[in-house]
Write a protein that holds these residues in place. Structure first.
Motif, PDB file in Angstrom:
ATOM      1  N   LYS A  45      62.786 -36.028  25.353  1.00  0.00           N
ATOM      2  CA  LYS A  45      62.618 -37.092  25.637  1.00  0.00           C
ATOM      3  C   LYS A  45      62.815 -37.788  26.949  1.00  0.00           C
ATOM      4  CE  LYS A  45      67.200 -37.007  23.816  1.00  0.00           C
ATOM      5  NZ  LYS A  45      68.871 -37.027  24.396  1.00  0.00           N
ATOM      6  N   PHE A  49      61.346 -41.637  26.484  1.00  0.00           N
ATOM      7  CA  PHE A  49      62.167 -42.906  26.348  1.00  0.00           C
ATOM      8  C   PHE A  49      60.686 -43.276  27.522  1.00  0.00           C
ATOM      9  CE2 PHE A  49      67.279 -41.590  25.722  1.00  0.00           C
ATOM     10  CZ  PHE A  49      66.521 -41.935  24.402  1.00  0.00           C
ATOM     11  N   HIS A  52      58.504 -45.470  25.531  1.00  0.00           N
ATOM     12  CA  HIS A  52      59.221 -46.177  24.805  1.00  0.00           C
ATOM     13  C   HIS A  52      59.533 -47.007  25.179  1.00  0.00           C
ATOM     14  CE1 HIS A  52      57.595 -43.126  21.661  1.00  0.00           C
ATOM     15  NE2 HIS A  52      57.227 -43.861  21.210  1.00  0.00           N
ATOM     16  N   ASN A 106      66.279 -36.652  20.296  1.00  0.00           N
ATOM     17  CA  ASN A 106      66.715 -38.970  19.761  1.00  0.00           C
ATOM     18  C   ASN A 106      65.003 -39.143  19.499  1.00  0.00           C
ATOM     19  OD1 ASN A 106      66.493 -41.172  19.667  1.00  0.00           O
ATOM     20  ND2 ASN A 106      67.892 -41.280  20.779  1.00  0.00           N
ATOM     21  N   ALA A 108      64.926 -41.858  17.169  1.00  0.00           N
ATOM     22  CA  ALA A 108      64.842 -42.933  16.416  1.00  0.00           C
ATOM     23  C   ALA A 108      64.055 -43.815  16.961  1.00  0.00           C
ATOM     24  CB  ALA A 108      66.266 -43.981  17.481  1.00  0.00           C
ATOM     25  N   ASP A 109      63.952 -44.982  16.061  1.00  0.00           N
ATOM     26  CA  ASP A 109      62.532 -45.823  15.822  1.00  0.00           C
ATOM     27  C   ASP A 109      63.198 -46.807  17.244  1.00  0.00           C
ATOM     28  OD1 ASP A 109      61.645 -45.115  13.418  1.00  0.00           O
ATOM     29  OD2 ASP A 109      63.003 -46.401  12.486  1.00  0.00           O
ATOM     30  N   TYR A 110      63.721 -47.129  17.729  1.00  0.00           N
ATOM     31  CA  TYR A 110      64.459 -48.201  18.768  1.00  0.00           C
ATOM     32  C   TYR A 110      65.525 -47.593  18.998  1.00  0.00           C
ATOM     33  CZ  TYR A 110      65.007 -51.937  21.746  1.00  0.00           C
ATOM     34  OH  TYR A 110      65.490 -52.276  22.877  1.00  0.00           O
ATOM     35  N   VAL A 111      65.778 -47.558  20.352  1.00  0.00           N
ATOM     36  CA  VAL A 111      66.513 -47.336  21.685  1.00  0.00           C
ATOM     37  C   VAL A 111      66.384 -48.419  22.735  1.00  0.00           C
ATOM     38  CG1 VAL A 111      67.736 -45.512  22.884  1.00  0.00           C
ATOM     39  CG2 VAL A 111      66.185 -44.952  20.938  1.00  0.00           C
ATOM     40  N   THR A 112      67.967 -48.946  22.992  1.00  0.00           N
ATOM     41  CA  THR A 112      67.715 -50.275  23.545  1.00  0.00           C
ATOM     42  C   THR A 112      67.902 -49.118  25.037  1.00  0.00           C
ATOM     43  OG1 THR A 112      70.517 -49.902  23.677  1.00  0.00           O
ATOM     44  CG2 THR A 112      69.552 -51.648  22.620  1.00  0.00           C
ATOM     45  N   ASP A 115      70.619 -47.696  26.183  1.00  0.00           N
ATOM     46  CA  ASP A 115      71.506 -46.418  25.189  1.00  0.00           C
ATOM     47  C   ASP A 115      71.163 -45.573  26.524  1.00  0.00           C
ATOM     48  OD1 ASP A 115      72.833 -47.744  24.595  1.00  0.00           O
ATOM     49  OD2 ASP A 115      72.034 -47.597  22.493  1.00  0.00           O
ATOM     50  N   MET A 116      69.035 -45.189  26.535  1.00  0.00           N
ATOM     51  CA  MET A 116      68.518 -44.873  26.919  1.00  0.00           C
ATOM     52  C   MET A 116      68.827 -43.813  28.206  1.00  0.00           C
ATOM     53  SD  MET A 116      64.123 -46.079  25.946  1.00  0.00           S
ATOM     54  CE  MET A 116      64.003 -46.539  25.233  1.00  0.00           C
ATOM     55  N   GLU A 119      71.874 -42.133  27.753  1.00  0.00           N
ATOM     56  CA  GLU A 119      72.092 -40.863  26.765  1.00  0.00           C
ATOM     57  C   GLU A 119      71.102 -39.909  28.416  1.00  0.00           C
ATOM     58  OE1 GLU A 119      69.970 -41.144  23.158  1.00  0.00           O
ATOM     59  OE2 GLU A 119      69.693 -38.855  23.471  1.00  0.00           O
TER      60      GLU A 119
END
Ligand SMILES: [Fe+2]
Length: 176
Positions: A45, A49, A52, A106, A108-112, A115-116, A119
């Motif tokens: 994870k 992140f 991305h 996680n 998800a296509d997009y994480v701010t 938020d990354m 988390e």
């Protein structure tokens, strides 16, 4: 030889001699293997992140997460080898990780970016909590070697949580 007997014989070949006893082997191998699954989940994870990440703090966050992923990856081999020293067996596959991991993926296509960081901060806190639980188990069985490794890894997880917390704070605006 029946099926069960054959299985017992195969397992016996991997039973590293150790004077901590059968119960310690079973309890600690189980706890450490679950911790190992969580460590791989957190490693991937954190890399996810890192790959991305986006936005104005890209460079800082991208580099921070790379450092943290390296640190998590570094503990995986010692965890697995600790299980083998205790005479237990550990992870064998990605599927095995998926069955045991408590930290959530996680996809998800997009994480701010914030938020990354949040988390990962929670995941690291959770990992530290699980390590503390495993440390108590080590105390019960007198396994000081695993306990002393865990003490360092708990500190590292708390350090990662600290950095993630500080990096995600809103900036102060002096003079306003
Ligand atoms: Fe990279």
């Amino acid at each position: 030889m029946d099926h069960e007997e054959a299985r017992t014989r195969r397992e016996a070949r991997l039973r590293t001699p150790n004077d901590l006893g059968e119960n310690a082997m079973k309890d600690l191998s189980g706890a450490l293997t679950t911790l190992l699954a969580d460590s791989y989940a957190l490693y991937l994870k954190t890399k996810n992140f890192h790959w991305h990440m986006s936005g104005p703090h890209f460079r800082d966050y991208h580099l921070l997460l790379d450092e943290q992923a390296d640190q998590v990856f570094t503990i995986t081999d010692p965890i697995a080898e600790r299980v083998r020293k205790l005479g237990g067996t550990t992870l064998r596959s990605i599927g095995h990780i998926a069955r045991l991991q408590r930290l959530k993926d996680n996809d998800a296509d997009y994480v701010t970016p914030l938020d990354m960081l949040a988390e990962l901060r929670e995941d690291n806190k959770e990992l530290a909590r699980s390590m503390r639980e495993t440390h108590s188990l080590c105390d019960e069985h007198g396994d000081v070697a695993t306990a002393s490794l865990l003490e360092v890894w708990i500190d590292e997880a708390e350090r990662r949580a600290w950095f993630l917390f500080e990096a995600s704070r809103p900036g102060d605006s002096p003079g306003r």
